[in-house]
Design an enzyme around this catalytic site. Structure first.
Site, short mmCIF file in Angstrom:
data_model
loop_
_atom_site.label_atom_id
_atom_site.label_comp_id
_atom_site.label_asym_id
_atom_site.label_seq_id
_atom_site.Cartn_x
_atom_site.Cartn_y
_atom_site.Cartn_z
N HIS A 9 0.83 -1.21 0.00
CA HIS A 9 0.00 0.00 0.00
C HIS A 9 0.87 1.26 0.00
O HIS A 9 2.02 1.27 0.45
CB HIS A 9 -0.97 0.01 1.18
CG HIS A 9 -0.29 0.05 2.52
ND1 HIS A 9 0.29 1.19 3.04
CD2 HIS A 9 -0.09 -0.92 3.44
CE1 HIS A 9 0.81 0.94 4.22
NE2 HIS A 9 0.59 -0.34 4.49
N GLU A 85 -2.35 -6.77 7.54
CA GLU A 85 -1.03 -6.63 8.17
C GLU A 85 -0.97 -7.49 9.42
O GLU A 85 -2.00 -7.92 9.95
CB GLU A 85 -0.83 -5.14 8.52
CG GLU A 85 0.44 -4.80 9.31
CD GLU A 85 1.73 -5.16 8.61
OE1 GLU A 85 1.98 -6.37 8.42
OE2 GLU A 85 2.50 -4.25 8.27
#
Length: 198
Positions: A9, A85
């Protein structure tokens, strides 16, 4: 030959503030948003058939911005928590430099980059590997077998876990793998074998 593209990202607000983010849902920073066009240009030559991402807003925002910049807004997007994550547990929200002062650089490096050591109350990379890899094999690898070009937009440690599997990196060597914000890794897939392009 089908292609797999892994994209970390774009920079989030907490990346900018040097804080442990983990499962905290933090949006992209202004700089991260502004970098979307440049990052999109790295993969503009590939017709993406499907995108996989996680529900975290920094991953979904990156997916939206990249899709718009590629002019491919209508492609299927699969959102799944398996690609989140790692959970940084008690470190989430804390400044990384402050944590280093408290626990020492070596300990923090083990929490962040080693395979088996988990931060207090959080996940090790091994834990992340155990949730990302089965999902990857069942869905993403299956799409590649059917000749689809797949883009995976995810966070640092979910991608590190996938790269460990794809490149068969040892438990000891994985500590050295870093992927920058907006970093792109590209592979060709043939007969179950991945060949790194860049």
């Amino acid at each position: 030959m089908p292609k797999l593209i892994l994209l970390r990202h774009l920079q989030s607000q907490w990346n900018l503030e040097n804080r442990f983010t983990g499962w905290t849902d933090v949006p992209l920073s202004k700089e991260g948003i502004e970098n979307a066009k440049t990052v999109s240009e790295k993969i503009a030559g590939v017709k993406i058939d499907k995108i996989y991402t996680s529900p975290l807003i920094r991953n979904r925002e990156t997916t939206r911005l990249i899709s718009e910049n590629l002019g491919q807004k209508d492609m299927p997007i699969i959102v799944n928590k398996a690609l989140d994550e790692r959970n940084y547990g008690k470190l989430q929200g804390l400044n990384k430099d402050e944590v280093k002062k408290q626990y020492g650089e070596e300990q923090v490096k083990l929490w962040r980059r080693s395979y088996e050591v988990a931060p207090p109350g959080g996940e090790s990379l091994q834990d992340v590997y155990k949730r990302t890899t089965p999902f990857f094999k069942e869905h993403i690898e299956n799409d590649l077998k059917y000749g689809k070009n797949v883009l995976v937009v995810a966070s640092h440690n979910s991608l590190r876990a996938l790269v460990k599997y794809i490149e068969n990196i040892s438990d000891d060597e994985i500590i050295n793998l870093e992927i920058s914000y907006g970093g792109v890794l590209e592979y060709e897939f043939k007969s179950g074998i991945y060949k790194k392009i860049n």
